[in-house]
Each structure stands twice: as C-alpha cells, then as structure tokens.
Design a protein around this motif. Structure first.
Motif, PDB file in Angstrom:
ATOM      1  N   TRP A 217      30.043  10.202 -11.675  1.00 40.12           N
ATOM      2  CA  TRP A 217      29.024  10.705 -10.773  1.00 40.12           C
ATOM      3  C   TRP A 217      29.542  10.673  -9.332  1.00 40.12           C
ATOM      4  N   PRO A 218      30.477  11.565  -8.973  1.00 39.06           N
ATOM      5  CA  PRO A 218      31.026  11.563  -7.610  1.00 39.06           C
ATOM      6  C   PRO A 218      29.976  11.875  -6.548  1.00 39.06           C
ATOM      7  N   GLU A 219      28.926  12.581  -6.924  1.00 36.02           N
ATOM      8  CA  GLU A 219      27.885  12.943  -5.963  1.00 36.02           C
ATOM      9  C   GLU A 219      27.074  11.742  -5.475  1.00 36.02           C
ATOM     10  N   LEU A 220      27.259  10.574  -6.099  1.00 36.96           N
ATOM     11  CA  LEU A 220      26.493   9.391  -5.720  1.00 36.96           C
ATOM     12  C   LEU A 220      27.206   8.512  -4.695  1.00 36.96           C
ATOM     13  N   LEU A 221      28.396   8.896  -4.278  1.00 38.47           N
ATOM     14  CA  LEU A 221      29.093   8.137  -3.230  1.00 38.47           C
ATOM     15  C   LEU A 221      28.233   8.112  -1.968  1.00 38.47           C
ATOM     16  N   GLY A 222      28.036   6.929  -1.416  1.00 38.07           N
ATOM     17  CA  GLY A 222      27.308   6.787  -0.163  1.00 38.07           C
ATOM     18  C   GLY A 222      25.809   6.595  -0.290  1.00 38.07           C
ATOM     19  N   VAL A 223      25.247   6.742  -1.485  1.00 33.36           N
ATOM     20  CA  VAL A 223      23.805   6.499  -1.655  1.00 33.36           C
ATOM     21  C   VAL A 223      23.595   5.014  -1.974  1.00 33.36           C
ATOM     22  N   THR A 224      22.360   4.556  -1.878  1.00 34.92           N
ATOM     23  CA  THR A 224      22.098   3.151  -2.195  1.00 34.92           C
ATOM     24  C   THR A 224      22.301   2.900  -3.685  1.00 34.92           C
ATOM     25  N   ALA A 225      22.584   1.661  -4.025  1.00 38.48           N
ATOM     26  CA  ALA A 225      22.786   1.295  -5.428  1.00 38.48           C
ATOM     27  C   ALA A 225      21.537   1.598  -6.244  1.00 38.48           C
ATOM     28  N   GLU A 226      20.366   1.371  -5.671  1.00 39.05           N
ATOM     29  CA  GLU A 226      19.112   1.615  -6.385  1.00 39.05           C
ATOM     30  C   GLU A 226      18.944   3.100  -6.693  1.00 39.05           C
ATOM     31  N   GLU A 227      19.245   3.955  -5.716  1.00 38.78           N
ATOM     32  CA  GLU A 227      19.145   5.399  -5.919  1.00 38.78           C
ATOM     33  C   GLU A 227      20.158   5.862  -6.968  1.00 38.78           C
ATOM     34  N   ALA A 228      21.395   5.352  -6.882  1.00 34.02           N
ATOM     35  CA  ALA A 228      22.423   5.720  -7.856  1.00 34.02           C
ATOM     36  C   ALA A 228      22.007   5.295  -9.260  1.00 34.02           C
ATOM     37  N   GLU A 229      21.495   4.090  -9.397  1.00 36.98           N
ATOM     38  CA  GLU A 229      21.049   3.612 -10.710  1.00 36.98           C
ATOM     39  C   GLU A 229      19.941   4.504 -11.254  1.00 36.98           C
ATOM     40  N   ARG A 230      18.982   4.867 -10.413  1.00 34.96           N
ATOM     41  CA  ARG A 230      17.873   5.722 -10.848  1.00 34.96           C
ATOM     42  C   ARG A 230      18.383   7.076 -11.338  1.00 34.96           C
ATOM     43  N   LYS A 231      19.309   7.691 -10.594  1.00 29.51           N
ATOM     44  CA  LYS A 231      19.821   9.012 -10.977  1.00 29.51           C
ATOM     45  C   LYS A 231      20.632   8.957 -12.270  1.00 29.51           C
ATOM     46  N   ILE A 232      21.439   7.921 -12.423  1.00 27.87           N
ATOM     47  CA  ILE A 232      22.225   7.795 -13.656  1.00 27.87           C
ATOM     48  C   ILE A 232      21.292   7.583 -14.848  1.00 27.87           C
ATOM     49  N   LYS A 233      20.295   6.727 -14.683  1.00 26.68           N
ATOM     50  CA  LYS A 233      19.343   6.453 -15.773  1.00 26.68           C
ATOM     51  C   LYS A 233      18.538   7.700 -16.145  1.00 26.68           C
TER      52      LYS A 233
END
Length: 86
Positions: free
Chosen positions: A27-43
C-alpha cells in the motif's frame, strides 16, 4: 512423521509462492498518513489481515507472514515505510 504446520487449524499462513494471496500485497499510497488511518484503509480491503504498528527504532522478527502487515511509523505516528504483507 510430523504433520505439516500449514494444515493445523492454529497455524498462520507462511510464505508460499505457489499460492500467492489475492489482491494487493503493498500500500504505497499510505505513506505519510497516520497509523490509524492506514490500518482502517487496509482493513477495508483485507479485513482478515493482522496489522502491527511498529514504533521508531523497534526490533521485529524476520519471519514472513502472509496474514500480517507491519506499519512502521515515525515519531509523529505517521507511516514511514511502504506497508506490505509480510
């Protein structure tokens, strides 16, 4: 004769190039977002994955697991490395 650990109900997926997982593996598009936001998008894409948030300078094991995504974050809690399966 020992049983294959991949056949046991409690065993976790391991690297198996003969049967790669479906869908995205990074998920290269998640670089720079918060860990919580990245976790939500991956889930949202792969609810079955286990997400591990890794603080700066933390040690991790070298095992490769197809059911895990590590989120390496910086001091501000933002994703510092491209999240990927493993």
């Amino acid at each position: 004769m020992a049983e294959d650990p991949n056949k046991l109900p409690h065993a976790s997926p391991i690297l198996d190039w003969s049967n790669p997982p479906a869908g995205k593996m990074s998920w290269p598009e998640l670089l720079g977002v918060t860990a919580e936001e990245a976790e939500r998008k991956i889930k949202e894409e792969k609810a079955e994955l286990k997400i591990h948030i890794i603080p700066p300078n933390s040690m991790v094991t070298m095992d490769y697991r197809l059911d895990r995504v590590r989120l390496f974050v910086d001091e501000s809690g933002k994703v510092a490395q491209e999240p990927r399966l493993g």
